[in-house]
Design an enzyme around this catalytic site. Structure first.
Site, PDB file in Angstrom:
ATOM      1  CB  CYS A 254      91.784 -69.673  37.992  1.00 36.89           C
ATOM      2  SG  CYS A 254      91.123 -68.741  36.587  1.00 36.89           S
ATOM      3  CB  ALA A 255      93.545 -68.103  43.593  1.00 38.79           C
ATOM      4  CG  ASP A 277      88.460 -69.830  41.985  1.00 36.44           C
ATOM      5  OD1 ASP A 277      89.480 -70.365  41.506  1.00 36.44           O
ATOM      6  OD2 ASP A 277      87.318 -70.313  41.840  1.00 36.44           O
ATOM      7  CB  CYS A 375      96.315 -79.619  35.708  1.00 37.18           C
ATOM      8  SG  CYS A 375      94.557 -79.337  35.991  1.00 37.18           S
TER       9      CYS A 375
END
Length: 429
Positions: A254-255, A277, A375
């Site tokens: 998930c870069a 990703d 996040c």
């Protein structure tokens, strides 16, 4: 010379696309900014971000000021009035100019017959401002968050939810990451000083610098040459736990957009990095970041739930899984998140994270490290996610980040000026 456009109508239409159509402001805004002069770009951004940050207040005020809501083809006028109210409440634009430009916005959206209505609502607000704001400040709407999210924050953080909400409603600071392969942080800070800007080092993260005042990237010493990258301090914290080493095979899953991929290569320039990703469009930004910093990595499009499709049976020394999440830790940076997310998204995201964790774990070597990061500030995506994973995964061990009962390290928004972020470091026995 660029054609003069009505910024208020552009902002109103952008906010409408976010709220009514679920589009991301980061996709909508850049093409709009290309249509206006450089001096107007900042104001357009301020109007869009500001209205989304204070949307529930502006909505509340309109409901008090108008007998019935604007619907159908006139809905854009609702958002145009919001833009007008935001200017009167939160900007230094002279009220007469804010009113005139907002009223003129009705022409740009092909609703000239409603100029009188817009003018009347905004002038009524000016007359009743003190009493309306006193009533608003006594209501739950004052927290500027949707009720579902407020309830989740209150449940998860009974002592801290108000400070989280307050931080979410602030403008974010600008954090940078100094590329240690070019400069030490101190030497780059000296260059920043010479350029007439001031920055402050982060106490814990060795590459992180906070600018005293946000600045355009082209003004930063050596930005084009790859000396520095824009990245929040909390996101930089991932490297503390990943601790990449030269010569290792490292997966950044998930870069996109590539901030952590390039950070891995700054810390360990001889590492063999695979950046994956699911979003092919966003992968273009990984390539852009690698090119600007003069770095090489293997970049692939792929779904984290099906790693054999993009890496076969390969195993890695270290894996960074920056999992897809609600992004509730970065609301101050992306205020549209408050209105794009729904309560039902949280269990769906938690299920997706769980599937990716289970699928990628066999691709970690024995003795290897996996850092799970989000996040988000919601336990379902963070501590509860890792607790469940540890219970069902016999060869997984928590390392340095929390306890098995309360796994992981949770940064809250605004703590040490960073974004909300969660990390859990797992070792394969």
């Amino acid at each position: 010379m660029k054609k003069q456009r009505n910024l208020r109508s552009m902002a109103a239409q952008a906010v409408e696309q976010v709220v009514e159509q679920g589009q991301s402001l980061s996709n909508i805004l850049p093409p709009l900014q290309q249509k206006v002069s450089d001096k107007d770009k900042a104001l357009l951004q301020e109007l869009c971000f500001g209205v989304l940050r204070t949307l529930s207040q502006l909505d509340w005020l309109i409901n008090k000021l108008m007998a019935r809501p604007m619907t159908g083809k006139q809905r854009t006028v609702h958002y145009l009035i919001m833009v007008g109210l935001y200017q009167l409440l939160y900007t230094r634009i002279p009220p007469h100019a804010a009113l005139a430009e907002t009223v003129e916005g009705a022409v740009a959206i092909k609703r000239p017959q409603l100029k009188g209505l817009i003018n009347g609502v905004l002038r009524q607000f000016q007359r009743q401002q003190d009493e309306l704001l006193a009533e608003f400040n006594a209501s739950d709407a004052r927290y500027l968050h949707p009720s579902w999210l407020l309830k989740r924050l209150q449940k998860a953080y009974p002592e801290q939810w108000q400070s989280i909400v307050e931080a979410n409603n602030q403008r974010p600071p600008m954090w940078l990451r100094v590329n240690r392969t070019h400069h030490s942080r101190d030497s780059w800070l000296a260059l920043l000083d010479e350029a007439g800007m001031k920055g402050f080092p982060h106490a814990d993260y060795p590459d992180a610098v906070q600018l005293e005042t946000p600045a355009p990237v082209h003004a930063l010493p050596g930005f084009e040459e790859g000396w520095v990258t824009v990245q929040d301090a909390s996101a930089q914290g991932c490297m503390t736990w990943l601790a990449p080493q030269n010569g290792e095979h490292i997966l950044d899953l998930c870069a996109a957009p590539g901030g952590k991929t390039t950070h891995i290569l700054e810390v360990a320039p001889e590492a063999q990095v695979l950046a994956v990703d699911i979003d092919e469009q966003r992968l273009s930004r990984v390539y852009d970041n690698l090119k600007r910093l003069g770095m090489k990595a293997t970049v692939k499009q792929g779904d984290g739930r099906y790693p054999s499709q993009w890496c076969g049976e390969q195993q890695f020394d270290r894996i960074l899984l920056d999992a897809p999440c609600s992004a509730t830790g970065v609301i101050r940076r992306h205020p549209d998140i408050k209105w794009l997310r729904r309560d039902r998204d949280i269990p769906e995201l938690a299920q997706l994270q769980s599937e990716i964790l289970d699928a990628i774990w066999p691709h970690l070597k024995s003795g290897g490290t996996l850092v799970y990061a989000t996040c988000s500030v919601l336990p379902e995506e963070n501590s509860l996610q890792i607790k469940a994973f540890l219970q069902r995964t016999a060869d997984a061990e928590l390392c340095e980040t929390g306890t098995p009962e309360q796994p992981g390290k949770q940064n809250l928004p605004g703590a040490e000026e960073g974004d909300g972020f969660f990390y859990a470091k797992l070792i394969k026995k």
